[in-house]
Design an enzyme around this catalytic site. Structure first.
Site, PDB file in Angstrom:
ATOM      1  N   GLU A 209     -31.663  35.590 107.375  1.00  0.00           N
ATOM      2  CA  GLU A 209     -31.245  35.269 108.738  1.00  0.00           C
ATOM      3  C   GLU A 209     -32.360  35.651 109.711  1.00  0.00           C
ATOM      4  OE1 GLU A 209     -27.654  37.565 108.717  1.00  0.00           O
ATOM      5  OE2 GLU A 209     -28.609  39.335 109.549  1.00  0.00           O
ATOM      6  N   HIS A 247     -24.906  40.963 113.318  1.00  0.00           N
ATOM      7  CA  HIS A 247     -25.647  41.997 112.599  1.00  0.00           C
ATOM      8  C   HIS A 247     -26.660  42.637 113.548  1.00  0.00           C
ATOM      9  CE1 HIS A 247     -24.897  39.754 108.561  1.00  0.00           C
ATOM     10  NE2 HIS A 247     -23.923  40.598 108.834  1.00  0.00           N
TER      11      HIS A 247
END
Lengths: 293, 390
Positions: A209, A247
């Site tokens: 990511e 996150h």
């Protein structure tokens, strides 16, 4: 075969008697994981889920011979728990807890390295060797045994990817959630060579990511050392700059850490990069069918 | 979590890190009183918002008289400041910092950030103060000095020498001053669980003293529980109201400018869902991670926040149930349609734990506007089609 953990791996749980620790330890036991005890300070000598409880990790290791610890303690105590495990001779700490302060993880990871202990996470779903050993919070039923290794920063994308691989008629050797925090333990560059060396793994799926540059480093390593086909997806192509996307580590700072940059680097290293996680299963099928020719 | 410049300077003061004297005010009248108290003869009137580039946006100005302080305070207070770090809509200025003018001989740059590569705090410094450091890094990277400091050993003498010599500081007293400055800054960083501290510019005055002319600080959200004084500095008016509201319910929300509302479990899958929509020709209206403990209430709240955005033409609920049970999400969706008026098509894809039960629940509920997606690709395609009115 598999990497890091298998049916013989002896596991203890730090934060064994807490709500989360209890729930997931029970699920792991049901999956077949050899959980041989747990640690809750002050509850040493008791029994929980049919397993002994110890006051310290050192006691637990001495009595049970465990080599892996699954950590469920609250965020403020994660650093302490990891350092305790490292000094007690644990070989791998799987840190599930979300929200551990970054400073604590800096200290704890450095200390773990000094004592030769590997860490996974924090804020990760754990590790699973299909049909043998589950250490963490993954839904076990998705992971059928097979020939695909999986490494992912994201929990639910791990499930998504594994599920697609299984639906295509293949399965998983080991799936590893590495977590999406700014400081994490084992990452692509330690795990990719393990999958390369594992005779049963024929294809590797890596899910990354935005944020940081671990995927860029992985691209370099893949080019130099990995001969098995790699399928990759990078989440966050549509994420705005400067915003943390769930996150703590998933943030594009300035012009660094974009999905486009990571996808280009991986493609240049010969990786099959898919633009949507919906295409992981098909890309794995294509990669594996090329191998059998 | 970020804080204002005036708050950063309060923290600097606690560590004896030199700054010009200043006072935070919230009215024009108070600005003039503050200027009188500071004494002058020159003052700087500074907009307090959580974004860099305030000077270029017209939010930082020099005043040479009390009248000028009044005029400038009038001008800046209440203005909407647009900088390269704000959104296009900009930020409303509600607070000012009135500060003594400084005797500037040289402008430098100094920061401490977390370096994800070395996994240590990194001191960054440059002689190119006052400029955007990203630009300096791009055009003249050799003008940036980086010094990783292992927290296990802390800031040592050699770190200080690397810094002083790296910046080309030759005067003995100035060397001592910059090293002391950096040492205190590093201690501040560690003590307070900071994520980044940036001083740009760091100025050298005529008598060789280093002053923090500006101060930007961000802190590790995960550590706020043990940093009550820092946590108390949070200014919610500087944050997106919907994001703050969502966080109260354990939802992680970021607004985007597209048409398809997204409700997903897990940050990675939430981003992956946005990406999939984009590749199928649609545009995501938001990032929304319902988290691991989603229930009827949080799902309903998620719908409410998504639907506040008037651009939303369809909602894609994409859940891969691991620990989250799909039947609970299904019940949440039904609850949500009772509480909130869901007036756009809702595409639901539920997979994983208890997915068959969830499908049964949704089927029996008979909700108008509800379309079932078989998998991620199918669900996204149906959401894109629905948003286009197909």
């Amino acid at each position: 075969m598999s990497i890091l953990v298998n049916k013989d791996t002896k596991v203890i749980v730090q934060g064994f008697t807490g709500k989360e620790g209890s729930f997931h330890a029970e699920q792991c036991l049901a999956y077949g994981t050899k959980i041989v005890g747990g640690v809750t300070p002050g509850k040493g000598g008791q029994e929980h889920l049919g397993q002994p409880v110890f006051n310290t990790v050192a006691d637990a290791v001495k009595t049970t011979g465990a080599t892996v610890s699954m950590i469920f303690v609250p965020p403020a105590f994660v650093g302490d728990a990891v350092m305790e495990a490292a000094e007690a001779g644990i070989e791998l700490a799987v840190i599930i807890t979300e929200g551990a302060p970054v400073k604590d993880m800096q200290m704890a990871k450095a200390h773990a390295t000094k004592h030769g202990m590997k860490t996974l996470g924090p804020n990760c779903p754990g590790i699973i060797t299909a049909e043998e050993c589950k250490i963490g919070i993954m839904p076990g039923m998705i992971f059928k045994k097979g020939n695909v290794g999986l490494i992912s920063k994201s929990g639910t994308l791990t499930y998504e990817g594994a599920n697609q691989v299984v639906k295509e008629g293949y399965g998983i050797t080991t799936a590893v959630g590495i977590g999406g925090d700014p400081i994490i333990g084992l990452s692509y560059n330690q795990l990719l060579p393990m999958f390369e060396a594992d005779p049963e793994t024929e294809c590797i799926v890596m899910i990354g990511e935005i944020g940081g540059d671990l995927e860029i480093q992985a691209a370099k390593l893949i080019k130099e050392q990995i001969t098995k086909p790699v399928v990759a997806f990078i989440a966050g192509q549509t994420a705005p700059k400067g915003k943390t996307m769930g996150h703590a580590g998933a943030i594009v700072s300035g012009s660094a850490g974009t999905a486009a940059e990571k996808m280009a680097a991986l493609e240049a290293a010969g990786v099959t990069v898919v633009v949507s996680p919906a295409e992981i299963g098909k890309a794995v099928t294509i990669a594996l069918s090329k191998l059998s020719k | 979590m970020n804080i204002h410049e005036y708050q950063a300077k309060q923290i600097f003061a606690k560590y004896n890190i030199p700054t010009p004297k200043g006072i935070m005010v919230e009215s024009v009248k108070a600005a003039v009183t503050a200027a009188e108290e500071l004494g002058g003869p020159v003052w700087v009137v500074k907009a307090q918002i959580h974004a860099g580039g305030r000077g270029l946006g017209g939010g930082v100005k020099l005043a040479k008289s009390l009248d000028e302080v009044e005029t400038l305070a009038n001008e800046i207070l209440g203005m909407t400041l647009v900088t390269h770090q704000t959104t296009a809509e900009g930020k409303l200025v509600q607070k000012l910092y009135v500060e003594d003018g400084a005797d500037i001989q040289d402008e430098l740059y100094l920061s401490v950030v977390l370096d994800r590569k070395s996994e240590m705090p990194l001191i960054m410094a440059s002689t190119e103060g006052g400029m955007d450091i990203e630009t300096v890094a791009e055009n003249t990277p050799e003008k940036i000095i980086t010094i990783p400091v292992d927290p296990a050993i802390g800031f040592q003498g050699f770190h200080g020498r690397q810094l002083a010599f790296g910046l080309g500081i030759t005067d003995k007293i100035e060397q001592k001053n910059i090293i002391k400055f950096a040492e205190k800054l590093f201690r501040l960083y560690m003590d307070n669980d900071a994520e980044m501290i940036e001083i740009n510019p760091l100025v050298k005055t005529g008598n060789g003293v280093f002053l923090a002319l500006d101060g930007k600080m961000g802190f590790d959200n995960s550590a706020l529980g043990r940093q009550p004084e820092i946590a108390a500095m949070r200014d919610l008016t500087e944050e997106d109201a919907d994001e703050v509201e969502a966080a109260k319910y354990g939802l992680s929300y970021v607004a985007l400018d597209g048409e398809i509302g997204c409700m997903v479990n897990g940050a990675g899958l939430a981003m992956g869902t946005m990406d999939t929509i984009n590749h199928m020709g649609g545009t995501p209206a938001n990032f929304l991670d319902v988290g691991g403990s989603a229930n009827a209430e949080t799902v309903a709240k998620g719908f409410e926040i998504i639907l506040k955005n008037p651009n939303v033409k369809a909602i894609f609920v994409n859940i891969f149930g691991g620990i989250v049970r799909c039947d609970r999400i299904a019940n949440g969706i039904i609850e949500a349609t009772k509480i909130t008026d869901v007036n756009v098509p809702v595409i639901v894809r539920l997979d994983g734990t208890n997915a068959p039960e969830a499908a049964e629940i949704l089927k029996n509920a008979n909700i108008a506007n509800l379309i079932v997606g078989d998998d991620l690709g199918d669900g996204a395609a149906k959401a894109v089609a629905a948003a286009k009115g197909e």
